[in-house]
Design a protein around this motif. Structure first.
Motif, PDB file in Angstrom:
ATOM      1  N   THR A 186      17.853  70.509  73.965  1.00 44.02           N
ATOM      2  CA  THR A 186      18.431  71.575  74.789  1.00 44.02           C
ATOM      3  C   THR A 186      18.578  71.135  76.253  1.00 44.02           C
ATOM      4  N   HIS A 187      17.906  70.040  76.595  1.00 43.92           N
ATOM      5  CA  HIS A 187      18.037  69.513  77.970  1.00 43.92           C
ATOM      6  C   HIS A 187      18.467  68.067  77.903  1.00 43.92           C
ATOM      7  N   GLY A 188      19.086  67.619  78.981  1.00 44.56           N
ATOM      8  CA  GLY A 188      19.463  66.210  79.006  1.00 44.56           C
ATOM      9  C   GLY A 188      20.373  65.956  80.173  1.00 44.56           C
ATOM     10  N   PRO A 189      20.781  64.713  80.358  1.00 41.24           N
ATOM     11  CA  PRO A 189      21.660  64.410  81.484  1.00 41.24           C
ATOM     12  C   PRO A 189      23.083  64.901  81.219  1.00 41.24           C
ATOM     13  N   GLU A 190      23.984  64.614  82.148  1.00 44.49           N
ATOM     14  CA  GLU A 190      25.402  65.010  82.060  1.00 44.49           C
ATOM     15  C   GLU A 190      25.936  64.953  80.634  1.00 44.49           C
ATOM     16  N   LEU A 191      26.446  66.096  80.137  1.00 40.20           N
ATOM     17  CA  LEU A 191      26.865  66.146  78.732  1.00 40.20           C
ATOM     18  C   LEU A 191      28.066  65.245  78.408  1.00 40.20           C
ATOM     19  N   PRO A 192      29.154  65.308  79.201  1.00 42.26           N
ATOM     20  CA  PRO A 192      30.299  64.439  78.831  1.00 42.26           C
ATOM     21  C   PRO A 192      29.921  62.958  78.812  1.00 42.26           C
ATOM     22  N   ASN A 193      29.083  62.544  79.747  1.00 38.91           N
ATOM     23  CA  ASN A 193      28.672  61.126  79.769  1.00 38.91           C
ATOM     24  C   ASN A 193      27.802  60.798  78.557  1.00 38.91           C
ATOM     25  N   SER A 194      26.931  61.721  78.194  1.00 36.15           N
ATOM     26  CA  SER A 194      26.077  61.482  77.025  1.00 36.15           C
ATOM     27  C   SER A 194      26.936  61.347  75.773  1.00 36.15           C
ATOM     28  N   ASP A 247      20.690  57.316  63.878  1.00 35.92           N
ATOM     29  CA  ASP A 247      21.882  57.788  63.184  1.00 35.92           C
ATOM     30  C   ASP A 247      21.838  59.303  63.049  1.00 35.92           C
ATOM     31  N   GLU A 248      20.706  59.787  62.618  1.00 43.71           N
ATOM     32  CA  GLU A 248      20.605  61.244  62.399  1.00 43.71           C
ATOM     33  C   GLU A 248      19.629  61.848  63.391  1.00 43.71           C
ATOM     34  N   ILE A 249      19.877  63.111  63.725  1.00 46.43           N
ATOM     35  CA  ILE A 249      18.916  63.753  64.625  1.00 46.43           C
ATOM     36  C   ILE A 249      18.317  64.961  63.919  1.00 46.43           C
ATOM     37  N   SER A 250      17.134  65.299  64.327  1.00 48.54           N
ATOM     38  CA  SER A 250      16.544  66.521  63.767  1.00 48.54           C
ATOM     39  C   SER A 250      16.407  67.519  64.908  1.00 48.54           C
ATOM     40  N   TYR A 251      16.433  68.787  64.563  1.00 50.83           N
ATOM     41  CA  TYR A 251      16.387  69.815  65.610  1.00 50.83           C
ATOM     42  C   TYR A 251      15.007  70.444  65.667  1.00 50.83           C
ATOM     43  N   ASP A 252      14.476  70.543  66.893  1.00 53.88           N
ATOM     44  CA  ASP A 252      13.191  71.253  66.996  1.00 53.88           C
ATOM     45  C   ASP A 252      13.475  72.757  67.023  1.00 53.88           C
ATOM     46  N   GLU A 280      32.410  58.011  69.573  1.00 52.63           N
ATOM     47  CA  GLU A 280      33.160  59.006  68.797  1.00 52.63           C
ATOM     48  C   GLU A 280      32.594  59.195  67.389  1.00 52.63           C
ATOM     49  N   THR A 281      32.337  58.102  66.700  1.00 55.12           N
ATOM     50  CA  THR A 281      31.906  58.211  65.295  1.00 55.12           C
ATOM     51  C   THR A 281      30.602  58.987  65.186  1.00 55.12           C
ATOM     52  N   VAL A 282      29.631  58.599  66.011  1.00 54.60           N
ATOM     53  CA  VAL A 282      28.325  59.275  65.944  1.00 54.60           C
ATOM     54  C   VAL A 282      28.487  60.751  66.254  1.00 54.60           C
ATOM     55  N   VAL A 283      29.266  61.061  67.285  1.00 57.99           N
ATOM     56  CA  VAL A 283      29.416  62.454  67.705  1.00 57.99           C
ATOM     57  C   VAL A 283      30.078  63.268  66.597  1.00 57.99           C
ATOM     58  N   GLN A 284      31.157  62.727  66.044  1.00 53.62           N
ATOM     59  CA  GLN A 284      31.836  63.474  64.967  1.00 53.62           C
ATOM     60  C   GLN A 284      30.898  63.645  63.766  1.00 53.62           C
ATOM     61  N   ASN A 285      30.146  62.633  63.438  1.00 54.28           N
ATOM     62  CA  ASN A 285      29.204  62.759  62.312  1.00 54.28           C
ATOM     63  C   ASN A 285      28.173  63.847  62.578  1.00 54.28           C
ATOM     64  N   ARG A 286      27.682  63.866  63.804  1.00 50.83           N
ATOM     65  CA  ARG A 286      26.646  64.860  64.132  1.00 50.83           C
ATOM     66  C   ARG A 286      27.231  66.279  64.113  1.00 50.83           C
ATOM     67  N   LEU A 287      28.469  66.406  64.620  1.00 48.31           N
ATOM     68  CA  LEU A 287      29.098  67.742  64.623  1.00 48.31           C
ATOM     69  C   LEU A 287      29.298  68.204  63.178  1.00 48.31           C
ATOM     70  N   ARG A 288      29.790  67.269  62.351  1.00 46.88           N
ATOM     71  CA  ARG A 288      30.029  67.611  60.941  1.00 46.88           C
ATOM     72  C   ARG A 288      28.717  68.018  60.258  1.00 46.88           C
TER      73      ARG A 288
END
Ligand SMILES: Nc1ncnc2c1ncn2[C@@H]1O[C@H](COP(=O)(O)OP(=O)(O)OP(=O)(O)O)[C@@H](O)[C@H]1O
Length: 489
Positions: free
Chosen positions: A459-467, A390-395, A473-481
């Motif tokens: 900072t690295h990962g596969p194709e961004l739009p596909n990821s 649900d939540e991510i932490s940033y290195d 949508e919900t997870v992405v909006q939550n993470r952006l917020r």
């Protein structure tokens, strides 16, 4: 005319098939296929104390998994299983009797304690310990006397005096031994079971083995086997003693090191592809002409040349195996990679065993997204961690990206653009990134990196739009917020 090529892989069932064993089996297989010869399998199980449960099964079932098929062995109902030495005792007995009759072998009643005493005395006199031949010439009466005492005899081979045993090794050229270095050696133990060197020589002859390609730890066994060939007037095969595969600490890979990641079964379970392993193992201690390293089985069979076997030990490098497996995964079709990979996500509890169709489609897309990057099937679990949190932490590296002053604007604009989308699909998401570029005037790394870090935590990962699509949508909006909040606090 040269003899037809017949080679063999003959392990003792003392443990599971490891990379070193597999290399030896593979080179025999390649040699047989290259010359339209036969590849034979045999279990050398006469040292019963050392045999382990499941050892034989592992040796041969994982050869099959690697694509190393044999042509001959014991008939087990229409199929070939390995020949087993313990099932061939009658055969050996016949040859032992012949040697006894001809006086080339004899019964020896010396006890273990007597032998030990003899060895200690020799050592104390600065001699290399070897059996002195105390019972070489017992009279029938002396033999009877020992039997009456209840002593069990072993049978020893009478080593000829002043002989040189020479062979021209395929890998190491001429090797020779003096018979004076050997005491009369045991060919049948007190329990009636033949010893390794005796059974091997009899089997190799009867199975018409033309070339013996095995690890170099067997060089010192070769003169004993040559003595048996000579005693029966048989023509010996050609020997090739290959360097051993060492682990990263330069120690021989051994079946008995159970805690090292070296067994074929372990690699199968981790989701490695058998063809990649076949290719990788073929390049351990052998190299074709040129720099190319990726070869199909058929290509390797065609170019295999034992004259190019290395004379220095090869180190097993698991990183290189990972790299090679990745090369194969990348070029393999998506279905097969899904089959290799999905069970690992299920086993790790990330996905249920029985999934709804939509979840299954999601999983298919997720695995396809990581196909380029994945080194082996089980790695999918750690690679896709961010999709199951649900939540991510940033290195530190990710935090540094988020510190740029344009970041809150970029993230807010992107969030708005996403909210306005009709379908949360990769193409539409790509469009939202473009629209964010227009809205904020940011481009390149300044645009993509904050979006990637805020949504995936990396900072690295596969194709961004596909990821982003797969995160939903919900997870992405939550993470952006959450990112915006954290940055504007
Ligand atoms: N590290 C290794 N590298 C290359 N070949 C090996 C290696 N270890 C064993 N072999 C070869 O594998 C074949 C089967 O050998 P064996 O059954 O004795 O295996 P092993 O791993 O040496 O077992 P153990 O450690 O119990 O002695 C032999 O031809 C042997 O030379």
């Amino acid at each position: 005319m040269s003899k037809p090529v017949r080679v063999r892989y003959a392990p003792s069932p003392t443990g599971h098939l490891h990379i070193g064993n597999a290399r030896t089996a593979l080179f025999n297989y390649l040699y047989a296929r290259h010359h339209d010869g036969k590849f034979i399998v045999r279990t050398e199980d006469t040292d019963q104390k050392r045999n382990v449960e499941g050892g034989e099964e592992s040796q041969f079932s994982y050869l099959k998994w690697l694509g190393i098929k044999w042509d001959e062995g014991a008939d087990i109902g229409g199929e070939y299983g390995p020949y087993r030495q313990l099932e061939r005792l009658d055969i050996y007995k016949k040859y032992v009797d012949e040697l006894l009759d001809r006086g080339l072998a004899y019964k020896c009643y010396v006890t273990e304690e007597e032998l030990e005493k003899e060895r200690e005395e020799q050592k104390a006199n600065g001699q290399v310990p070897k059996y002195s031949g105390a019972h070489r010439d017992l009279t029938p009466e002396q033999q009877e006397q020992f039997e009456a005492e209840g002593r069990q005899p072993s049978i020893r081979f009478r080593v000829p005096e002043n002989k040189t045993y020479k062979f021209n090794d395929i890998v190491r050229n001429e090797i020779s031994f003096e018979s004076s270095d050997f005491g009369d050696w045991v060919i049948v133990k007190k329990n009636g079971i033949p010893t390794y060197n005796f059974a091997v020589a009899i089997d190799d002859h009867l199975m018409e083995i033309s070339h013996i390609l095995r690890g170099e730890e067997h060089i010192s066994n070769t003169p004993k086997q040559l003595m048996i060939y000579e005693a029966f007037g048989w023509e010996p095969p050609q020997f090739g003693h290959m360097t051993l595969i060492l682990n990263e600490n330069r120690k021989k890979l051994s079946k008995r090191d159970e805690h090292i990641l070296q067994f074929i079964e372990q690699y199968k379970n981790l989701g490695y592809l058998p063809e990649a392993m076949f290719n990788f193992i073929s390049l351990l201690g052998w190299s074709p002409v040129g720099e190319e390293e990726i070869f199909s089985k058929e290509e390797i069979i065609k170019i295999f040349d034992p004259n190019r076997l290395s004379t220095s030990a090869a180190i097993f490098d698991p990183q290189k195996l990972k790299w090679m497996n990745n090369q194969y995964i990348k070029s393999e079709d998506a279905d097969r990679i899904e089959k290799l990979t999905l069970p690992h996500l299920i086993q790790a509890g990330k996905l249920p065993e029985n999934m709804e169709d939509s979840r299954r489609e999601w999983a298919t897309e997720l695995i396809a997204l990581y196909k380029e990057q994945m080194n082996y099937g089980a790695e999918i679990v750690e690679l896709t961690e961010l999709f199951f949190q649900d939540e991510i932490s940033y290195d530190e590296e990710a935090m540094a990206v988020l510190q740029d002053e344009q970041v809150p604007d970029v993230l807010a604009a992107f969030s708005e653009q996403l909210a306005a989308l009709e379908a949360f699909e990769p193409d539409a998401i790509k469009g939202a990134i473009k629209a964010t570029q227009k809205q904020t005037g940011q481009k390149g790394k300044k645009l993509f990196m904050p979006i990637r870090v805020a949504t995936t935590g990396a900072t690295h990962g596969p194709e961004l739009p596909n990821s982003i699509h797969l995160l939903g949508e919900t997870v992405v909006q939550n993470r952006l917020r959450a990112a915006i909040e954290q940055l504007t606090k």
